[in-house]
Design a protein around this motif. Structure first.
Motif, short mmCIF file in Angstrom:
data_model
loop_
_atom_site.label_atom_id
_atom_site.label_comp_id
_atom_site.label_asym_id
_atom_site.label_seq_id
_atom_site.Cartn_x
_atom_site.Cartn_y
_atom_site.Cartn_z
N SER A 1 0.83 -1.21 0.00
CA SER A 1 0.00 0.00 0.00
C SER A 1 0.86 1.26 0.00
O SER A 1 1.96 1.27 0.56
CB SER A 1 -0.92 0.02 1.23
N PRO B 1 -0.08 4.87 1.19
CA PRO B 1 -0.91 5.95 1.74
C PRO B 1 -0.23 7.30 1.50
O PRO B 1 0.99 7.42 1.63
CB PRO B 1 -0.99 5.63 3.23
N SER C 1 -0.84 11.41 2.49
CA SER C 1 -1.66 12.29 3.33
C SER C 1 -1.11 13.70 3.41
O SER C 1 0.11 13.90 3.43
CB SER C 1 -1.75 11.72 4.76
N LYS D 1 -5.44 6.47 -0.43
CA LYS D 1 -4.64 5.27 -0.17
C LYS D 1 -4.74 4.35 -1.38
O LYS D 1 -5.84 3.99 -1.80
CB LYS D 1 -5.13 4.55 1.09
N SER E 1 -3.63 0.68 -2.96
CA SER E 1 -3.17 -0.64 -2.54
C SER E 1 -3.11 -1.57 -3.73
O SER E 1 -3.96 -1.51 -4.63
CB SER E 1 -4.10 -1.23 -1.47
N TYR F 1 -8.46 1.43 -4.40
CA TYR F 1 -8.39 2.82 -3.99
C TYR F 1 -9.24 3.04 -2.74
O TYR F 1 -10.24 2.36 -2.53
CB TYR F 1 -8.91 3.74 -5.11
N GLN G 1 -8.45 7.96 3.53
CA GLN G 1 -8.04 7.76 4.91
C GLN G 1 -8.04 9.09 5.66
O GLN G 1 -7.77 10.14 5.09
CB GLN G 1 -6.65 7.14 4.96
N ARG H 1 -5.22 5.83 12.44
CA ARG H 1 -5.77 6.12 11.12
C ARG H 1 -6.95 5.19 10.80
O ARG H 1 -6.96 4.02 11.19
CB ARG H 1 -4.68 5.93 10.07
N SER I 1 -9.05 3.88 7.42
CA SER I 1 -9.04 3.82 5.96
C SER I 1 -10.37 3.24 5.46
O SER I 1 -10.83 2.21 5.96
CB SER I 1 -7.89 2.95 5.45
#
Length: 265
Positions: free
Chosen positions: A103, A105, A107, A126, A128, A179, A182, A202, A204
């Motif tokens: 993944s 992420p 932010s 995020k 993955s 997709y 998060q 967090r 998600s």
């Protein structure tokens, strides 16, 4: 969409003369709930266990100012899902799947607080990638047909419409790129060794189903594996970060260049 995030991250991280970078390893745990497209799947048909697992990876932070930063990560996640029949069901079902993810992420972060402790809230996309996985399945029809004494083990296959072998089962319409969004919050503080410790909480929200139903290798007389679900994950992680200060590095290089210049006689 992935290209846009990569370009945005590159522009944010490699501009600004006073940029500060923090990077280092992170480890943590997560709780994952499986949200099915059919809202009655878990309430009426089957019991689906919540997963508790571990994750780990690498974190990089671009500190644009005292209040704003960008966080990007590369994280390995393993998620286990177990499906069993509800009490009173006419069929016996045991299906356990293990999914391996890589993944990324990404932010945006808003910092607040004062020394020595700072807090933040964050949010972003995020991405993955479903690397693969394995599983095992047992149905009462196996016992009736006397084809198997215990659970049937298998590995996921993506390249073929049918696995072809007993221990390879195909998911030809799998959503390997997944997709989500998060949101999170956390705290960080500097330590005497010169590094920084960051604690991150967090949530998600996955927006991509694992795939579509009707896969021949996962369709049996009394049961069909349901891939129309997405992952909602709550994670808690700890990172140890090292600082890279671009401005100090440039000053250091300038000092070296000056010292290497020939002296005038």
């Amino acid at each position: 969409m992935i290209k846009y995030f990569i370009v945005a991250f590159y522009l944010l991280c490699w501009t600004g003369a006073n940029a500060q970078y923090w990077f280092g390893p992170k480890v943590g745990g997560h709780r994952t709930d499986f949200i099915y497209q059919e809202s009655t799947y878990k309430s009426d048909s089957f019991d689906v266990s919540t997963d508790y697992g571990l994750q780990g990876g690498f974190m990089m932070i671009y500190q644009a100012s005292e209040k704003y930063a960008v966080m990007a990560e590369l994280t390995y996640e393993r998620i286990d899902r177990k499906v069993t029949e509800k009490e009173g069901n006419d069929i016996e079902v045991y299906s356990k799947s293990i999914y391996n993810y890589l993944s990324i992420p990404f932010s945006l972060r808003w910092d607040f607080g004062r020394e020595p402790t700072y807090y933040y809230i964050s949010g972003g996309p995020k991405l993955s990638y479903w690397l693969g996985g394995s599983g095992e399945i047992y149905l009462d029809e196996f016992n009736e047909a006397r084809t198997l004494d215990g659970p049937l083990p298998y590995d996921f296959e993506f390249k073929q419409k049918k696995g072809g072998e007993t221990n390879h089962r195909a998911v030809p319409q799998a959503n390997r790129f997944q997709y989500g969004l998060q949101v999170g919050a956390g705290v960080y503080f500097d330590v005497a060794t010169g590094g920084r410790v960051l604690v991150d909480l967090r949530h998600s929200f996955g927006h991509s189903n694992m795939g579509f139903n009707g896969n021949p290798d996962f369709t049996f007389e009394t049961y069909q594996e349901n891939f129309r679900y997405r992952n909602y994950t709550l994670s808690l992680s700890v990172a140890y970060l090292f600082e890279y200060d671009v401005q100090l590095q440039r000053k250091g290089m300038s000092t070296i260049k000056e010292s290497n210049k020939p002296k005038k006689k």
